[in-house]
Design an enzyme around this catalytic site. Sequence first.
Site, mmCIF file in Angstrom:
data_model
loop_
_atom_site.group_PDB
_atom_site.id
_atom_site.type_symbol
_atom_site.label_atom_id
_atom_site.label_comp_id
_atom_site.label_asym_id
_atom_site.label_seq_id
_atom_site.Cartn_x
_atom_site.Cartn_y
_atom_site.Cartn_z
ATOM 1 N N ASP A 1 0.844 -1.200 0.000
ATOM 2 C CA ASP A 1 0.000 0.000 0.000
ATOM 3 C C ASP A 1 0.879 1.250 0.000
ATOM 4 O O ASP A 1 1.845 1.323 0.754
ATOM 5 C CB ASP A 1 -0.900 -0.008 1.239
ATOM 6 C CG ASP A 1 -1.915 1.125 1.211
ATOM 7 O OD1 ASP A 1 -2.239 1.614 0.110
ATOM 8 O OD2 ASP A 1 -2.373 1.539 2.292
ATOM 9 N N HIS B 1 -9.639 -1.467 -7.419
ATOM 10 C CA HIS B 1 -9.431 -0.319 -6.533
ATOM 11 C C HIS B 1 -8.598 0.760 -7.229
ATOM 12 O O HIS B 1 -8.904 1.954 -7.130
ATOM 13 C CB HIS B 1 -8.771 -0.796 -5.236
ATOM 14 C CG HIS B 1 -8.508 0.299 -4.268
ATOM 15 N ND1 HIS B 1 -9.500 1.139 -3.799
ATOM 16 C CD2 HIS B 1 -7.357 0.723 -3.680
ATOM 17 C CE1 HIS B 1 -8.981 2.013 -2.965
ATOM 18 N NE2 HIS B 1 -7.673 1.794 -2.877
HETATM 19 C C1 HEM Z 1 -9.744 -0.967 2.748
HETATM 20 C C2 HEM Z 1 -9.289 0.223 2.395
HETATM 21 C C3 HEM Z 1 -8.190 0.386 1.409
HETATM 22 C C4 HEM Z 1 -7.176 -0.474 1.080
HETATM 23 C C5 HEM Z 1 -6.875 -1.852 1.652
HETATM 24 C C6 HEM Z 1 -6.401 0.171 0.064
HETATM 25 C C7 HEM Z 1 -5.294 -0.402 -0.536
HETATM 26 C C8 HEM Z 1 -4.670 0.103 -1.655
HETATM 27 C C9 HEM Z 1 -3.667 -0.571 -2.423
HETATM 28 C C10 HEM Z 1 -3.099 -1.947 -2.102
HETATM 29 C C11 HEM Z 1 -3.315 0.235 -3.448
HETATM 30 C C12 HEM Z 1 -2.286 -0.058 -4.572
HETATM 31 C C13 HEM Z 1 -0.906 0.380 -4.225
HETATM 32 C C14 HEM Z 1 -0.747 1.864 -4.065
HETATM 33 O O1 HEM Z 1 -0.589 2.592 -5.037
HETATM 34 O O2 HEM Z 1 -0.805 2.311 -2.929
HETATM 35 C C15 HEM Z 1 -4.084 1.443 -3.332
HETATM 36 C C16 HEM Z 1 -4.012 2.520 -4.172
HETATM 37 C C17 HEM Z 1 -4.712 3.684 -4.017
HETATM 38 N N1 HEM Z 1 -5.703 3.922 -3.095
HETATM 39 FE FE1 HEM Z 1 -6.355 2.652 -1.676
HETATM 40 N N2 HEM Z 1 -6.932 1.401 -0.199
HETATM 41 C C18 HEM Z 1 -8.033 1.563 0.599
HETATM 42 C C19 HEM Z 1 -8.866 2.659 0.649
HETATM 43 C C20 HEM Z 1 -8.715 3.788 -0.118
HETATM 44 C C21 HEM Z 1 -9.553 4.957 -0.056
HETATM 45 C C22 HEM Z 1 -10.738 5.138 0.889
HETATM 46 C C23 HEM Z 1 -9.069 5.844 -0.979
HETATM 47 C C24 HEM Z 1 -9.545 7.226 -1.357
HETATM 48 C C25 HEM Z 1 -10.203 8.038 -0.595
HETATM 49 C C26 HEM Z 1 -7.912 5.237 -1.598
HETATM 50 C C27 HEM Z 1 -7.129 5.838 -2.555
HETATM 51 C C28 HEM Z 1 -6.123 5.216 -3.247
HETATM 52 C C29 HEM Z 1 -5.360 5.850 -4.316
HETATM 53 C C30 HEM Z 1 -5.456 7.292 -4.785
HETATM 54 C C31 HEM Z 1 -4.489 4.875 -4.810
HETATM 55 C C32 HEM Z 1 -3.469 5.047 -5.931
HETATM 56 C C33 HEM Z 1 -4.128 4.803 -7.276
HETATM 57 C C34 HEM Z 1 -3.126 4.992 -8.393
HETATM 58 O O3 HEM Z 1 -2.882 6.143 -8.780
HETATM 59 O O4 HEM Z 1 -2.555 3.988 -8.849
HETATM 60 N N3 HEM Z 1 -7.742 3.991 -1.071
HETATM 61 N N4 HEM Z 1 -4.913 1.337 -2.237
#
Ligand code: HEM
Length: 309
Positions: A150, A222
Amino acid sequence: MLSDSSRSSSSDTLYQPGLLEEPGRAAHYLEMSLNAFAQRASIVTAIKAAIRPMEGVWIAVCFGAEAWDRLNPEWRPAKLVPFTALTGANGYAMPATQSDVYFWIHGEDQGDVMDAVLQVHDAMRDISRCVLDIGGFKNREARDLTGFVDGTANPKGDKRLDAALIPEGEAGAGGSYVLTQQWQHHLQAFHQLSVHEQQQVIGRTKQDNIELEGDDMPATSHVSRTDVKVNGVGQKIYRRSTPYGGADNHGLYFLAFACDLDRIRIQLERMLGNSGDGLSDHLMKYSTPRTGAYWFMPSQTDLNHLLNR
Ligand code: HEM
């Protein structure tokens, strides 16, 4: 209303220390409701005592919209509002648990972080009630409890500040809009999926952490829901979430900073399925938000002014 805006939009603003200190293997989150009868002077005295610098630990303080108005009626950041409950086109929901003051405490050593937690709690106990009290941790590879890394697509270097800080010239410049959400994972269900299916939920490969491409990347992943452009501008935010919890109840404490609250709101609506395509984030099948709050993290300059005027 903005009589004091020179204070909040000048070019000498500094963000609160610790914002960019990564990775921060240990963290603790305290969300607090201020007592209705507490006087401004007692609140200020308590916050000053709460955030006294401690070796090896960063203690940042943020405010909900109502608390900010109570402490600083002269001006507020234009987009600051309390978090309100959201419902999604596909039956998903995000609850609102907005309170008043939020402390983000983080460092490399869990014991040091705990000392700071006790300092903050002791300082605040007479004027507030703690409504969320959660410890967070990061493993060596910054993997979420789902097993996926993450934070990879977070902006790097100075781009973190572009994504996180309210720009110069706006009320609250050098501060941030903040979202906190405690997400509870349903890991048993997630682990029943094959690794291929898990990757389709997240949008990256599990072991090597490579973004899926072309037809391999579902529009419901996601990454597809959160990697979004508006008028050609990437809606980048700066995420500092950590896993939390124990054997039975665990998940991700989501924490993100943004220059504009709309960036966060757009991502949440796309996760819920409320954008034009009606698709929701398949991650929501395997994790459920239990809390939700918006905060303003003032710049250090504005915080000093708030606490010392
Ligand atoms: C259970 C809750 C969540 C989990 C387990 C989670 C996990 C992850 C993972 C594994 C990634 C891919 C690796 C990375 O680029 O960090 C990711 C990307 C991302 N997440 Fe989450 N996330 C969660 C909730 C959220 C929420 C609530 C938001 C927004 C308000 C969010 C916004 C983002 C964004 C902006 C990216 C990057 C997308 C990109 O440009 O590639 N995430 N998240």
